[in-house]
Design a protein around this motif. Sequence first.
Motif, PDB file in Angstrom:
ATOM      1  N   ARG A   6      -6.163 -23.871 -21.396  1.00  0.00           N
ATOM      2  CA  ARG A   6      -4.984 -23.289 -20.733  1.00  0.00           C
ATOM      3  C   ARG A   6      -4.056 -24.424 -20.276  1.00  0.00           C
ATOM      4  NH1 ARG A   6      -6.402 -18.051 -20.373  1.00  0.00           N
ATOM      5  NH2 ARG A   6      -4.426 -17.515 -19.378  1.00  0.00           N
ATOM      6  N   PRO A  33      -0.582 -25.800 -18.425  1.00  0.00           N
ATOM      7  CA  PRO A  33       0.390 -25.420 -17.388  1.00  0.00           C
ATOM      8  C   PRO A  33       1.824 -25.516 -17.895  1.00  0.00           C
ATOM      9  CG  PRO A  33      -0.310 -27.669 -17.022  1.00  0.00           C
ATOM     10  CD  PRO A  33      -1.101 -27.164 -18.207  1.00  0.00           C
ATOM     11  N   THR A  34       2.717 -24.826 -17.237  1.00  0.00           N
ATOM     12  CA  THR A  34       4.113 -24.765 -17.659  1.00  0.00           C
ATOM     13  C   THR A  34       4.697 -26.140 -17.987  1.00  0.00           C
ATOM     14  OG1 THR A  34       4.263 -23.001 -16.023  1.00  0.00           O
ATOM     15  CG2 THR A  34       6.312 -23.668 -17.083  1.00  0.00           C
ATOM     16  N   ILE A  35       4.455 -27.125 -17.117  1.00  0.00           N
ATOM     17  CA  ILE A  35       5.121 -28.421 -17.335  1.00  0.00           C
ATOM     18  C   ILE A  35       4.639 -29.157 -18.577  1.00  0.00           C
ATOM     19  CG2 ILE A  35       5.825 -28.896 -14.941  1.00  0.00           C
ATOM     20  CD1 ILE A  35       3.486 -30.947 -14.889  1.00  0.00           C
ATOM     21  N   ARG A  37       3.864 -27.431 -21.479  1.00  0.00           N
ATOM     22  CA  ARG A  37       4.010 -26.558 -22.648  1.00  0.00           C
ATOM     23  C   ARG A  37       5.048 -27.054 -23.643  1.00  0.00           C
ATOM     24  NH1 ARG A  37       3.485 -20.998 -19.247  1.00  0.00           N
ATOM     25  NH2 ARG A  37       1.397 -21.472 -18.469  1.00  0.00           N
ATOM     26  N   LYS A  94       0.809 -20.966 -23.923  1.00  0.00           N
ATOM     27  CA  LYS A  94       0.079 -21.023 -22.660  1.00  0.00           C
ATOM     28  C   LYS A  94      -1.390 -21.365 -22.911  1.00  0.00           C
ATOM     29  CE  LYS A  94       0.035 -17.920 -18.651  1.00  0.00           C
ATOM     30  NZ  LYS A  94       0.574 -16.640 -18.128  1.00  0.00           N
ATOM     31  N   ARG A 101      -4.428 -39.345 -12.745  1.00  0.00           N
ATOM     32  CA  ARG A 101      -4.601 -38.705 -11.442  1.00  0.00           C
ATOM     33  C   ARG A 101      -3.533 -37.656 -11.146  1.00  0.00           C
ATOM     34  NH1 ARG A 101      -2.232 -41.267  -6.873  1.00  0.00           N
ATOM     35  NH2 ARG A 101      -0.599 -42.700  -7.505  1.00  0.00           N
ATOM     36  N   PHE A 102      -2.522 -37.574 -12.004  1.00  0.00           N
ATOM     37  CA  PHE A 102      -1.483 -36.565 -11.815  1.00  0.00           C
ATOM     38  C   PHE A 102      -1.891 -35.185 -12.339  1.00  0.00           C
ATOM     39  CE2 PHE A 102       1.051 -40.001 -10.538  1.00  0.00           C
ATOM     40  CZ  PHE A 102       2.263 -39.548 -10.042  1.00  0.00           C
ATOM     41  N   VAL A 103      -3.050 -35.117 -12.985  1.00  0.00           N
ATOM     42  CA  VAL A 103      -3.500 -33.807 -13.478  1.00  0.00           C
ATOM     43  C   VAL A 103      -4.918 -33.494 -13.015  1.00  0.00           C
ATOM     44  CG1 VAL A 103      -2.092 -33.743 -15.577  1.00  0.00           C
ATOM     45  CG2 VAL A 103      -4.365 -34.783 -15.649  1.00  0.00           C
ATOM     46  N   ASN A 104      -5.184 -32.204 -12.901  1.00  0.00           N
ATOM     47  CA  ASN A 104      -6.550 -31.728 -12.695  1.00  0.00           C
ATOM     48  C   ASN A 104      -6.989 -31.061 -13.985  1.00  0.00           C
ATOM     49  OD1 ASN A 104      -6.246 -32.434 -10.009  1.00  0.00           O
ATOM     50  ND2 ASN A 104      -5.919 -30.337  -9.307  1.00  0.00           N
ATOM     51  N   THR A 125      -9.103 -25.687 -18.322  1.00  0.00           N
ATOM     52  CA  THR A 125      -7.809 -25.425 -17.697  1.00  0.00           C
ATOM     53  C   THR A 125      -7.205 -26.739 -17.219  1.00  0.00           C
ATOM     54  OG1 THR A 125      -8.572 -23.265 -16.912  1.00  0.00           O
ATOM     55  CG2 THR A 125      -6.607 -24.157 -15.857  1.00  0.00           C
ATOM     56  N   LEU A 164      -4.129 -28.337 -14.910  1.00  0.00           N
ATOM     57  CA  LEU A 164      -3.116 -28.050 -13.891  1.00  0.00           C
ATOM     58  C   LEU A 164      -2.482 -29.348 -13.416  1.00  0.00           C
ATOM     59  CD1 LEU A 164      -4.477 -25.487 -11.264  1.00  0.00           C
ATOM     60  CD2 LEU A 164      -2.980 -25.090 -13.201  1.00  0.00           C
ATOM     61  N   PRO A 165      -1.227 -29.295 -13.030  1.00  0.00           N
ATOM     62  CA  PRO A 165      -0.659 -30.468 -12.380  1.00  0.00           C
ATOM     63  C   PRO A 165      -1.315 -30.626 -11.012  1.00  0.00           C
ATOM     64  CG  PRO A 165       0.876 -28.624 -12.267  1.00  0.00           C
ATOM     65  CD  PRO A 165      -0.265 -28.181 -13.132  1.00  0.00           C
ATOM     66  N   ALA A 166      -1.683 -31.833 -10.646  1.00  0.00           N
ATOM     67  CA  ALA A 166      -2.185 -32.066  -9.295  1.00  0.00           C
ATOM     68  C   ALA A 166      -0.986 -32.042  -8.346  1.00  0.00           C
ATOM     69  CB  ALA A 166      -2.889 -33.413  -9.223  1.00  0.00           C
ATOM     70  N   VAL A 167      -1.217 -31.608  -7.127  1.00  0.00           N
ATOM     71  CA  VAL A 167      -0.134 -31.601  -6.148  1.00  0.00           C
ATOM     72  C   VAL A 167      -0.550 -32.456  -4.967  1.00  0.00           C
ATOM     73  CG1 VAL A 167       1.394 -30.220  -4.707  1.00  0.00           C
ATOM     74  CG2 VAL A 167       0.583 -29.307  -6.882  1.00  0.00           C
ATOM     75  N   PHE A 179      -1.344 -36.078   1.609  1.00  0.00           N
ATOM     76  CA  PHE A 179      -2.015 -34.816   1.327  1.00  0.00           C
ATOM     77  C   PHE A 179      -2.290 -34.697  -0.162  1.00  0.00           C
ATOM     78  CE2 PHE A 179       0.915 -32.008  -0.964  1.00  0.00           C
ATOM     79  CZ  PHE A 179       2.131 -32.668  -0.810  1.00  0.00           C
ATOM     80  N   PHE A 195      -3.751 -31.345  -2.649  1.00  0.00           N
ATOM     81  CA  PHE A 195      -4.332 -30.002  -2.709  1.00  0.00           C
ATOM     82  C   PHE A 195      -5.784 -30.112  -3.151  1.00  0.00           C
ATOM     83  CE2 PHE A 195      -0.317 -27.215  -3.708  1.00  0.00           C
ATOM     84  CZ  PHE A 195       0.229 -27.579  -2.484  1.00  0.00           C
ATOM     85  N   TRP A 210      -6.736 -24.999  -5.363  1.00  0.00           N
ATOM     86  CA  TRP A 210      -5.463 -24.979  -6.098  1.00  0.00           C
ATOM     87  C   TRP A 210      -5.582 -24.155  -7.382  1.00  0.00           C
ATOM     88  CZ3 TRP A 210      -0.735 -24.441  -6.558  1.00  0.00           C
ATOM     89  CH2 TRP A 210       0.079 -25.019  -7.514  1.00  0.00           C
ATOM     90  N   LEU A 211      -6.718 -24.282  -8.055  1.00  0.00           N
ATOM     91  CA  LEU A 211      -6.930 -23.482  -9.273  1.00  0.00           C
ATOM     92  C   LEU A 211      -6.885 -21.984  -8.947  1.00  0.00           C
ATOM     93  CD1 LEU A 211      -7.656 -23.283 -12.312  1.00  0.00           C
ATOM     94  CD2 LEU A 211     -10.060 -23.375 -11.639  1.00  0.00           C
ATOM     95  N   TYR A 249      -3.223 -21.029  -7.955  1.00  0.00           N
ATOM     96  CA  TYR A 249      -2.349 -21.071  -9.131  1.00  0.00           C
ATOM     97  C   TYR A 249      -2.562 -19.831 -10.003  1.00  0.00           C
ATOM     98  CZ  TYR A 249       0.003 -22.912 -13.286  1.00  0.00           C
ATOM     99  OH  TYR A 249       0.855 -23.089 -14.356  1.00  0.00           O
ATOM    100  N   ARG A 250      -3.842 -19.499 -10.196  1.00  0.00           N
ATOM    101  CA  ARG A 250      -4.189 -18.352 -11.034  1.00  0.00           C
ATOM    102  C   ARG A 250      -3.717 -17.041 -10.407  1.00  0.00           C
ATOM    103  NH1 ARG A 250      -9.995 -19.410 -13.209  1.00  0.00           N
ATOM    104  NH2 ARG A 250      -9.067 -20.805 -14.750  1.00  0.00           N
ATOM    105  N   TRP A 260       5.431 -37.741  -6.689  1.00  0.00           N
ATOM    106  CA  TRP A 260       4.605 -36.598  -7.076  1.00  0.00           C
ATOM    107  C   TRP A 260       5.416 -35.349  -7.408  1.00  0.00           C
ATOM    108  CZ3 TRP A 260      -0.498 -36.114  -8.206  1.00  0.00           C
ATOM    109  CH2 TRP A 260      -1.313 -37.220  -7.932  1.00  0.00           C
ATOM    110  N   ASN A 271       5.714 -33.268 -10.719  1.00  0.00           N
ATOM    111  CA  ASN A 271       4.703 -32.311 -11.166  1.00  0.00           C
ATOM    112  C   ASN A 271       5.065 -30.866 -10.870  1.00  0.00           C
ATOM    113  OD1 ASN A 271       2.788 -33.676 -12.546  1.00  0.00           O
ATOM    114  ND2 ASN A 271       1.271 -33.747 -10.904  1.00  0.00           N
ATOM    115  N   THR A 272       6.039 -30.666  -9.990  1.00  0.00           N
ATOM    116  CA  THR A 272       6.404 -29.301  -9.592  1.00  0.00           C
ATOM    117  C   THR A 272       7.909 -29.101  -9.761  1.00  0.00           C
ATOM    118  OG1 THR A 272       6.559 -30.105  -7.306  1.00  0.00           O
ATOM    119  CG2 THR A 272       4.506 -29.002  -7.951  1.00  0.00           C
ATOM    120  N   PRO A 273       8.400 -29.203 -10.993  1.00  0.00           N
ATOM    121  CA  PRO A 273       9.848 -29.080 -11.205  1.00  0.00           C
ATOM    122  C   PRO A 273      10.356 -27.701 -10.781  1.00  0.00           C
ATOM    123  CG  PRO A 273       8.665 -28.991 -13.302  1.00  0.00           C
ATOM    124  CD  PRO A 273       7.662 -29.357 -12.249  1.00  0.00           C
TER     125      PRO A 273
END
Lengths: 91, 143
Positions: A6, A8-10, A12, A19, A55-58, A83, A85-88, B62, B64, B69-70, B73-74, B104, B107-109
């Motif tokens: 899976r 993530p949007t960023i 794709r 997806k 480290r920017f992704v999980n 899966t 995901l972008p890490a936040v 910080f 997540f 987070w998974l 997000y889901r 960072w 990662n969240t545009p």
Amino acid sequence: MAIEVRIPTILRTYTDGQKVVEGKGETLAGLLEDLDGRHPGLRGRLVTEDGGLHRFVNVYVNDEDVRFLGGLETALNDGDSVTVLPAVAGG
Amino acid sequence: MPGPALTNLKRVLTLPRAMLDAIVAHARRDHPDECCGVVAGRDGTATRMFEMENAERSPTGFTFDSAEWLKVYRDIDDADEELLVVYHSHTMTEAYPSRTDIRWSVNTPGTSWLLVSTREPADEIRSFRIEAGEVSEEEIRVT
């Protein structure tokens, strides 16, 4: 049977907007090599130049963060679900 | 003809009072550590907020918690909602994105970065868009 991944949007942009993509591999590293053949550039967003997980992704295998499994050497089996995901984070 | 540059548009983040109050309460509760969380929305309208665990439990950063987070997000994705806001607190500095935040944020545009400062003497709440390393403040409109 393949492994479902899976995206993530960023990320794709590397999968033509898909997806979910499928791949093969005995380890996460192998799977990412396999995916990179069809989705060039994707691996580069997940793996650093010195071969570690970025480290920017999980990345999760069956909902477990691979950092708590075997990282890129995490073993995969047919039917596993991966899966990304972008890490936040921030400061 | 090209439209006006995005940076010239006045952005607005609209949030229900209860949600904004809950974010500030979260920041105060976790002080002196930073708090973090997200607001989900649909068509730009805030629908739900999620208080997240700060895996760093730190006064200066910080992250997540990855398992949480998974799930979140889901949950958002399954409900066909979008990530509207990433919020966190600064406990010793102003409510303005740090260099780490800017790094960072790629990662969240498309999301708002809402910051709460819990340093004395008074709470400060501000919201920003961060695009290509450029920070622009947006108005917070409370409904």
